[in-house]
Design an enzyme around this catalytic site. Structure first.
Site, PDB file in Angstrom:
ATOM      1  N   PRO A   2       1.045  -1.042   0.170  1.00 19.26           N
ATOM      2  CA  PRO A   2       0.022   0.136   0.153  1.00 19.26           C
ATOM      3  C   PRO A   2       0.853   1.288  -0.049  1.00 19.26           C
ATOM      4  O   PRO A   2       1.690   1.464   0.930  1.00 19.26           O
ATOM      5  CB  PRO A   2      -0.785  -0.204   1.258  1.00 19.26           C
ATOM      6  CG  PRO A   2      -0.244  -1.023   2.061  1.00 19.26           C
ATOM      7  CD  PRO A   2       1.097  -1.733   1.255  1.00 19.26           C
ATOM      8  N   GLU A   3       0.648   1.963  -0.854  1.00 14.71           N
ATOM      9  CA  GLU A   3       1.178   3.419  -0.900  1.00 14.71           C
ATOM     10  C   GLU A   3       0.199   4.334  -0.531  1.00 14.71           C
ATOM     11  O   GLU A   3      -0.990   4.129   0.144  1.00 14.71           O
ATOM     12  CB  GLU A   3       1.578   3.944  -2.396  1.00 14.71           C
ATOM     13  CG  GLU A   3       2.466   2.551  -2.732  1.00 14.71           C
ATOM     14  CD  GLU A   3       3.093   2.992  -4.198  1.00 14.71           C
ATOM     15  OE1 GLU A   3       3.385   4.169  -4.646  1.00 14.71           O
ATOM     16  OE2 GLU A   3       3.300   1.793  -4.891  1.00 14.71           O
ATOM     17  N   HIS A  96      -4.644 -15.437   7.261  1.00 20.12           N
ATOM     18  CA  HIS A  96      -3.387 -14.814   7.877  1.00 20.12           C
ATOM     19  C   HIS A  96      -3.707 -13.640   8.783  1.00 20.12           C
ATOM     20  O   HIS A  96      -2.998 -12.798   8.978  1.00 20.12           O
ATOM     21  CB  HIS A  96      -2.820 -14.318   6.763  1.00 20.12           C
ATOM     22  CG  HIS A  96      -2.107 -15.266   5.484  1.00 20.12           C
ATOM     23  ND1 HIS A  96      -1.150 -16.453   5.939  1.00 20.12           N
ATOM     24  CD2 HIS A  96      -2.651 -15.657   4.398  1.00 20.12           C
ATOM     25  CE1 HIS A  96      -1.116 -17.006   4.863  1.00 20.12           C
ATOM     26  NE2 HIS A  96      -2.161 -16.771   4.012  1.00 20.12           N
ATOM     27  N   ARG A 115       2.639 -11.803   4.171  1.00 15.85           N
ATOM     28  CA  ARG A 115       4.116 -11.909   4.341  1.00 15.85           C
ATOM     29  C   ARG A 115       4.543 -11.467   5.900  1.00 15.85           C
ATOM     30  O   ARG A 115       5.824 -11.524   6.286  1.00 15.85           O
ATOM     31  CB  ARG A 115       4.529 -10.862   3.367  1.00 15.85           C
ATOM     32  CG  ARG A 115       4.444 -11.227   1.795  1.00 15.85           C
ATOM     33  CD  ARG A 115       4.853 -10.579   0.793  1.00 15.85           C
ATOM     34  NE  ARG A 115       6.500 -10.651   0.705  1.00 15.85           N
ATOM     35  CZ  ARG A 115       7.004  -9.936  -0.273  1.00 15.85           C
ATOM     36  NH1 ARG A 115       6.131  -9.159  -1.138  1.00 15.85           N
ATOM     37  NH2 ARG A 115       8.332 -10.003  -0.414  1.00 15.85           N
TER      38      ARG A 115
END
Length: 275
Positions: A2-3, A96, A115
């Site tokens: 995400p930016e 997750h 991740r």
DNA sequence: AACGCGCCCTGTCCGC
DNA sequence: TGCGGACAGGGCGCGT
């Protein structure tokens, strides 16, 4: 992942969904995601109230009350694959799951991260002030002008694309929007930052703001993992001009888009119209 | 001081 | 179908 546009979208969602909510209970499923000892983390947040939600750079900031004088902020950095999801009590939980916040009304605020590059930290007012001082200009704020950009760029020999991603100068721009902003400004990504003219700085300033604002309008870019707080995708991916478009024709002049690697990250550009 | 690199971690895709 | 390697939106710590 995400930016700025994706983080901004989530923050706007959270303002609507959880501002004013209380945290009834917290379970840390993946201890490596939180900076504090997980037991302490849960204890501190138990009974706290989320009274404000803000964005600074690519961080989501929840301003808390009822945590005692030591802790004022919950800072969430999503890393590459982090998500903050608001769900009803009986919606199925994500695979997750990292941290579960049970809200006073029974809804869940869930932090999920495939991740696990993300991080949740509890910060005092002073600790956050210190971190915040090391961050660069907000590209959608009044302080970010073409003149300020030019002045900052004069101090660096880094390739402009790598330079744009450094959060110490200008924040919020990551791998996707760096390539996109340079395409809009017709600037070659390999050009040393201090070689850009005032005219190029003005085009880049415009390109950065235009790309970020449009991406916010379309609720961000979902390539694979990004989701807003309701679990929905952003739709800006279809509007990307160069990112991920190696070999496809430039939308301006038809020249095949090229991909190069800079500082270990892929960069996309048109070799004809970006000089 | 500024910059480049490796690394954290899981999943997916591609070539053999 | 299986397997190894490359690659993916971020950011930190290390070395030069």
């Amino acid at each position: 992942m995400p930016e700025l546009p994706e983080v901004e979208t989530i923050v706007r969602d959270l303002k609507r969904l959880v501002r004013g909510a209380t945290i009834a209970e917290v379970q840390v499923v993946r201890p490596d995601l939180v900076t504090l000892d997980p037991i302490r983390f849960s204890e501190v947040l138990h009974g706290a109230r989320i009274d404000r939600v803000e964005r600074r750079a690519k961080n989501i900031l929840l301003h808390l009350s009822g945590t005692g004088p030591e802790i004022e902020w919950l800072k969430v950095n999503l890393g590459m694959t982090g998500r903050l999801l608001v769900q009803g009590a009986d919606a199925p939980e994500p695979k997750h799951l990292g941290v579960r916040f049970v809200l006073g009304d029974g809804r869940r605020l869930l932090y999920e991260d495939i991740r696990r590059f993300g991080e949740l930290s509890l910060l005092s007012a002073d600790a956050w002030r210190e971190q915040e001082a090391r961050l660069g200009l907000e590209p959608l704020s009044d302080e970010f002008t073409a003149e300020a950009l030019l002045e900052l760029m004069r101090r660096s020999r880094s390739p402009i694309k790598v330079w744009l991603m450094d959060q110490k100068r200008v924040v919020g721009i990551g791998n996707i929007y760096a390539s996109e902003a340079l395409f809009h400004a017709r600037i070659r990504p390999t050009k040393p930052a201090h070689d850009l003219s005032a005219a190029a700085a003005a085009r880049l300033h415009e390109g950065i703001q235009a790309v970020l604002n449009q991406a916010i309008e379309f609720r961000g870019t979902t390539l694979l993992d990004y989701r807003d707080a309701a679990g929905e995708r952003g739709s800006f991916a279809a509007r990307l001009c160069v990112y991920g478009r190696e070999g496809q024709p430039c939308v301006r002049d038809g020249t095949p888009i090229r991909k190069i690697v800079q500082a270990g990250r892929s960069t996309f550009f048109c070799p004809h119209c970006q000089r």
